[in-house]
Enzyme design. Structure first.
Site, PDB file in Angstrom:
ATOM      1  N   ASN A 179      -2.758  18.997 -20.288  1.00  0.00           N
ATOM      2  CA  ASN A 179      -3.039  17.969 -21.279  1.00  0.00           C
ATOM      3  C   ASN A 179      -3.382  18.748 -22.515  1.00  0.00           C
ATOM      4  OD1 ASN A 179      -3.084  15.762 -19.511  1.00  0.00           O
ATOM      5  ND2 ASN A 179      -5.537  16.209 -18.939  1.00  0.00           N
TER       6      ASN A 179
ATOM      7  N   HIS B 190       6.007   9.923 -27.524  1.00  0.00           N
ATOM      8  CA  HIS B 190       5.009  10.656 -27.041  1.00  0.00           C
ATOM      9  C   HIS B 190       5.036  12.088 -27.234  1.00  0.00           C
ATOM     10  CE1 HIS B 190       2.097  11.862 -23.692  1.00  0.00           C
ATOM     11  NE2 HIS B 190       3.067  12.743 -23.264  1.00  0.00           N
TER      12      HIS B 190
ATOM     13  N   HIS C 151      -2.591  16.854 -25.673  1.00  0.00           N
ATOM     14  CA  HIS C 151      -2.597  15.527 -25.461  1.00  0.00           C
ATOM     15  C   HIS C 151      -4.152  14.882 -26.010  1.00  0.00           C
ATOM     16  CE1 HIS C 151       0.508  16.496 -22.992  1.00  0.00           C
ATOM     17  NE2 HIS C 151       0.861  15.261 -22.578  1.00  0.00           N
TER      18      HIS C 151
ATOM     19  N   LYS D 279       1.634  11.401 -11.210  1.00  0.00           N
ATOM     20  CA  LYS D 279       0.977  10.450 -11.845  1.00  0.00           C
ATOM     21  C   LYS D 279       1.704   9.182 -12.375  1.00  0.00           C
ATOM     22  CE  LYS D 279      -2.471  13.345 -14.655  1.00  0.00           C
ATOM     23  NZ  LYS D 279      -2.810  13.872 -15.994  1.00  0.00           N
TER      24      LYS D 279
ATOM     25  N   GLU E 113       7.249  18.831 -24.724  1.00  0.00           N
ATOM     26  CA  GLU E 113       6.694  19.465 -23.279  1.00  0.00           C
ATOM     27  C   GLU E 113       6.945  20.682 -22.876  1.00  0.00           C
ATOM     28  OE1 GLU E 113       3.795  17.499 -22.299  1.00  0.00           O
ATOM     29  OE2 GLU E 113       4.480  15.347 -22.792  1.00  0.00           O
TER      30      GLU E 113
ATOM     31  N   HIS F  95      -2.801  11.698 -27.708  1.00  0.00           N
ATOM     32  CA  HIS F  95      -2.921  10.479 -27.125  1.00  0.00           C
ATOM     33  C   HIS F  95      -3.769   9.536 -28.309  1.00  0.00           C
ATOM     34  CE1 HIS F  95      -2.375  10.848 -22.499  1.00  0.00           C
ATOM     35  NE2 HIS F  95      -1.211  10.824 -23.333  1.00  0.00           N
TER      36      HIS F  95
ATOM     37  N   ARG G 139       0.817  -1.153   0.107  1.00  0.00           N
ATOM     38  CA  ARG G 139      -0.068  -0.116  -0.048  1.00  0.00           C
ATOM     39  C   ARG G 139       0.702   1.267  -0.061  1.00  0.00           C
ATOM     40  NH1 ARG G 139      -3.528  -2.887   3.843  1.00  0.00           N
ATOM     41  NH2 ARG G 139      -5.216  -3.690   2.450  1.00  0.00           N
TER      42      ARG G 139
ATOM     43  N   LYS H 145       4.883  22.872 -13.667  1.00  0.00           N
ATOM     44  CA  LYS H 145       4.147  22.047 -13.249  1.00  0.00           C
ATOM     45  C   LYS H 145       3.768  21.887 -12.051  1.00  0.00           C
ATOM     46  CE  LYS H 145       3.190  17.347 -14.190  1.00  0.00           C
ATOM     47  NZ  LYS H 145       3.577  15.896 -14.869  1.00  0.00           N
TER      48      LYS H 145
ATOM     49  N   GLU I  92      -6.529  16.383 -10.658  1.00  0.00           N
ATOM     50  CA  GLU I  92      -6.880  17.011 -11.874  1.00  0.00           C
ATOM     51  C   GLU I  92      -8.573  17.022 -11.893  1.00  0.00           C
ATOM     52  OE1 GLU I  92      -4.928  15.098 -15.373  1.00  0.00           O
ATOM     53  OE2 GLU I  92      -6.827  15.622 -16.705  1.00  0.00           O
TER      54      GLU I  92
ATOM     55  N   ARG J  17      -5.452  20.974 -13.366  1.00  0.00           N
ATOM     56  CA  ARG J  17      -4.475  20.300 -13.916  1.00  0.00           C
ATOM     57  C   ARG J  17      -4.639  19.949 -15.413  1.00  0.00           C
ATOM     58  NH1 ARG J  17      -0.656  15.723 -10.751  1.00  0.00           N
ATOM     59  NH2 ARG J  17       0.247  14.987 -12.623  1.00  0.00           N
TER      60      ARG J  17
HETATM   61  P1  NAD Z   1      11.271   6.338 -22.300  1.00  0.00           P
HETATM   62  O1  NAD Z   1      11.145   6.191 -21.044  1.00  0.00           O
HETATM   63  O2  NAD Z   1      10.703   5.089 -23.319  1.00  0.00           O
HETATM   64  O3  NAD Z   1      12.587   6.463 -22.806  1.00  0.00           O
HETATM   65  C1  NAD Z   1      13.093   6.832 -24.117  1.00  0.00           C
HETATM   66  C2  NAD Z   1      14.374   6.041 -24.581  1.00  0.00           C
HETATM   67  O4  NAD Z   1      15.419   6.817 -23.994  1.00  0.00           O
HETATM   68  C3  NAD Z   1      14.306   4.568 -23.962  1.00  0.00           C
HETATM   69  O5  NAD Z   1      15.034   3.853 -25.015  1.00  0.00           O
HETATM   70  C4  NAD Z   1      15.457   4.767 -22.796  1.00  0.00           C
HETATM   71  O6  NAD Z   1      15.962   3.481 -22.498  1.00  0.00           O
HETATM   72  C5  NAD Z   1      16.424   5.519 -23.505  1.00  0.00           C
HETATM   73  N1  NAD Z   1      16.947   6.603 -22.346  1.00  0.00           N
HETATM   74  C6  NAD Z   1      16.481   7.141 -21.119  1.00  0.00           C
HETATM   75  N2  NAD Z   1      17.447   7.778 -20.427  1.00  0.00           N
HETATM   76  C7  NAD Z   1      18.517   7.974 -21.570  1.00  0.00           C
HETATM   77  C8  NAD Z   1      19.810   8.430 -21.499  1.00  0.00           C
HETATM   78  N3  NAD Z   1      20.067   9.249 -20.287  1.00  0.00           N
HETATM   79  N4  NAD Z   1      20.563   8.303 -22.512  1.00  0.00           N
HETATM   80  C9  NAD Z   1      20.337   7.357 -23.363  1.00  0.00           C
HETATM   81  N5  NAD Z   1      19.249   6.833 -23.549  1.00  0.00           N
HETATM   82  C10 NAD Z   1      18.187   6.929 -22.483  1.00  0.00           C
HETATM   83  O7  NAD Z   1      10.464   7.366 -23.043  1.00  0.00           O
HETATM   84  P2  NAD Z   1       9.997   8.783 -22.552  1.00  0.00           P
HETATM   85  O8  NAD Z   1       9.905   9.789 -23.410  1.00  0.00           O
HETATM   86  O9  NAD Z   1      11.081   9.417 -21.425  1.00  0.00           O
HETATM   87  O10 NAD Z   1       8.766   8.773 -21.472  1.00  0.00           O
HETATM   88  C11 NAD Z   1       7.542   8.272 -22.241  1.00  0.00           C
HETATM   89  C12 NAD Z   1       6.371   7.672 -21.122  1.00  0.00           C
HETATM   90  O11 NAD Z   1       6.330   8.632 -20.426  1.00  0.00           O
HETATM   91  C13 NAD Z   1       5.170   7.359 -21.816  1.00  0.00           C
HETATM   92  O12 NAD Z   1       4.758   6.065 -21.497  1.00  0.00           O
HETATM   93  C14 NAD Z   1       4.216   8.500 -21.339  1.00  0.00           C
HETATM   94  O13 NAD Z   1       2.667   8.084 -21.138  1.00  0.00           O
HETATM   95  C15 NAD Z   1       4.782   8.685 -20.058  1.00  0.00           C
HETATM   96  N6  NAD Z   1       4.477  10.119 -19.563  1.00  0.00           N
HETATM   97  C16 NAD Z   1       4.079  10.343 -18.096  1.00  0.00           C
HETATM   98  C17 NAD Z   1       3.805  11.514 -17.779  1.00  0.00           C
HETATM   99  C18 NAD Z   1       3.225  11.473 -16.144  1.00  0.00           C
HETATM  100  O14 NAD Z   1       2.771  12.680 -15.881  1.00  0.00           O
HETATM  101  N7  NAD Z   1       3.374  10.524 -15.590  1.00  0.00           N
HETATM  102  C19 NAD Z   1       4.008  12.754 -18.544  1.00  0.00           C
HETATM  103  C20 NAD Z   1       4.425  12.416 -19.723  1.00  0.00           C
HETATM  104  C21 NAD Z   1       4.566  11.306 -20.161  1.00  0.00           C
HETATM  105  N1  GLY Z   2       1.499  15.215 -17.990  1.00  0.00           N
HETATM  106  C1  GLY Z   2       0.258  15.504 -17.413  1.00  0.00           C
HETATM  107  C2  GLY Z   2       0.019  15.704 -15.954  1.00  0.00           C
HETATM  108  O1  GLY Z   2       0.881  15.379 -15.349  1.00  0.00           O
HETATM  109  O2  GLY Z   2      -1.038  15.957 -15.626  1.00  0.00           O
END
Ligand code: NAD
Ligand code: GLY
Length: 375
Positions: free
Chosen positions: A251, A271, A254, A145, A187, A258, A123, A233, A243, A247
């Site tokens: 988006n 993304h 998005h 999130k 972003e 999305h 938990r 943020k 949200e 918040r």
């Molecule tokens: P990712 O995590 O897949 O990373 C992209 C690539 O970069 C991967 O192949 C990884 O291994 C590589 N990598 C990471 N750090 C590196 C570094 N320093 N040097 C070399 N390679 C490196 O992609 P992302 O774009 O970081 O994240 C996308 C995800 O984030 C999506 O699933 C999206 O839904 C999520 N997201 C979440 C939120 C949230 O608020 N929680 C907001 C935006 C996006």
């Molecule tokens: N990336 C959108 C949020 O965190 O609300």
């Protein structure tokens, strides 16, 4: 070197300390006094050799805990129910107590997954994010999130769960491939459009330097931009963590973004590129509905062009399938799709009056905008 220290304090009085600096992971962990018996590091195995840091060495010097690495597949595939179960299986096999800590080391995929594992294990156990992509530093790792994907759609299983510490080490970005940085940068443009005209102006004036994505030579500028993005943020999340209203502005881009990500099975466009498609479409809709002036809309198109997003080829979109995917998104409320639309640089509104015709016109527009021409 630690350059900026920020904090995010929620309504329930949880504080997340946010560090922004360069080669600052050891110092940040030491000042956090990591006292857990066990630390579980969820990451991709390949990152241990790719990243320009020695995480084993850092952990050895930062704490007396027993450290266990849990490796998950690279890419969006890691945000699966299988990976989630795998992480928990590993943790329970090793043994875990409430005072133990999970570290998410990687991009947004890792911070989303590690956050969900931390929030549900016993938990909730302590969580530290060490985001290593630009996208994760400015967005995914901060704000609480967490989540994984379901076959029905992206991020449909998740929780709001705030980390205790986030370490944004700009030095880790030195190994980041340019297209990943380009994706994450969308972003940052988003923050400029929704909330922060001064940031937008810096992005416009510093484009020739920033678009090199050279995190070593232009480190101070990058640290300031990352920090300013995170401040935006934090300001939103502190007012509306779950949200219920404000918040939603995060988006921007998005709603259609999305939909496009889903349409191409999450494996064609990063993304951030989908956010760029979506910001362009939302701007077109805002102009069509006279929420923003022609000049205002052109300023947003121009910054997307300045950062070369038009060179991404947007493949033909099957609009019926796109609408279907958009209808499944979490941003749908009372069966109405909610759009964040710009009214000026730094200002947006939430609209539920976007028609199917508006969406189809905007898709036709972005098909001409993102033509994939080489520079
Ligand atoms: P990712 O995590 O897949 O990373 C992209 C690539 O970069 C991967 O192949 C990884 O291994 C590589 N990598 C990471 N750090 C590196 C570094 N320093 N040097 C070399 N390679 C490196 O992609 P992302 O774009 O970081 O994240 C996308 C995800 O984030 C999506 O699933 C999206 O839904 C999520 N997201 C979440 C939120 C949230 O608020 N929680 C907001 C935006 C996006
Ligand atoms: N990336 C959108 C949020 O965190 O609300």
């Amino acid at each position: 070197m630690i350059l900026h220290k920020l904090s995010l304090v929620t309504n329930s009085n949880h504080t997340t300390n946010v560090i922004i600096g360069s080669n600052c992971i050891l110092e940040s962990l030491q000042s956090h006094s990591l006292s857990s018996k066990r630390v579980f590091i969820i990451t991709h195995e390949s990152l241990l050799t790719t990243l320009p840091i020695d995480i084993n060495d850092i952990l050895k010097n930062a704490c007396n805990s027993d450290c266990y690495f849990i490796f998950v597949p690279d890419g969006e595939a890691a945000k699966s129910i299988d990976s989630y179960s795998y992480c928990l299986n590993q943790i329970f096999d090793i043994g875990v107590e409430r005072g133990d800590t999970i570290i998410g080391l990687g991009g947004g995929v890792i911070t989303d997954l590690a956050g969900f594992v931390a929030s549900t294990c016993l938990r909730g156990i302590k969580l530290i994010n060490i985001p290593t992509t630009l996208l994760a530093q400015v967005d995914a790792a901060i704000g609480g999130k967490t989540g994984i994907n379901h076959v029905t759609g992206k991020n449909l299983i998740g929780s709001f769960y705030q980390p205790d510490l986030i370490i944004n080490d700009c030095a880790t970005l030195r190994s980041l491939p340019k297209h990943e940085a380009h994706s994450g940068f969308a972003e940052i443009i988003k923050y400029g459009v929704i909330n922060d005209k001064p940031l937008f102006d810096v992005l416009s004036s510093q484009a020739q330097v920033l678009k090199l994505y050279n995190f070593e030579h232009n480190e101070t500028l990058w640290l300031d931009i990352i920090s300013q993005s995170i401040k935006n943020k934090i300001a939103v999340v502190e007012q509306d963590e779950k949200e219920s209203s404000l918040r939603a502005i995060l988006n921007f881009g998005h709603t259609i973004g999305h939909g496009i990500e889903a349409l191409f099975d999450y494996n064609t466009y990063k993304h951030g590129f989908c956010v760029a498609f979506g910001m362009c479409a939302a701007t077109y809709i805002a102009k069509r509905k006279n929420f923003i002036t022609g000049d205002g809309a052109e300023t947003i198109y121009q910054i997307l062009r300045l950062y070369d997003y038009q060179h991404i080829l947007l493949k033909p979109i099957k609009t019926t399938a796109l609408l279907h995917h958009m209808g499944r998104d979490k941003k749908v409320k009372d069966s109405k799709i909610r759009f964040i639309l710009p009214t000026d640089i730094g200002k947006v509104i939430l609209s539920q009056d976007v028609t199917e015709d508006d969406i189809l016109s905007s898709v036709a527009f972005i098909q001409t905008f993102f033509r994939g021409d080489t520079p």
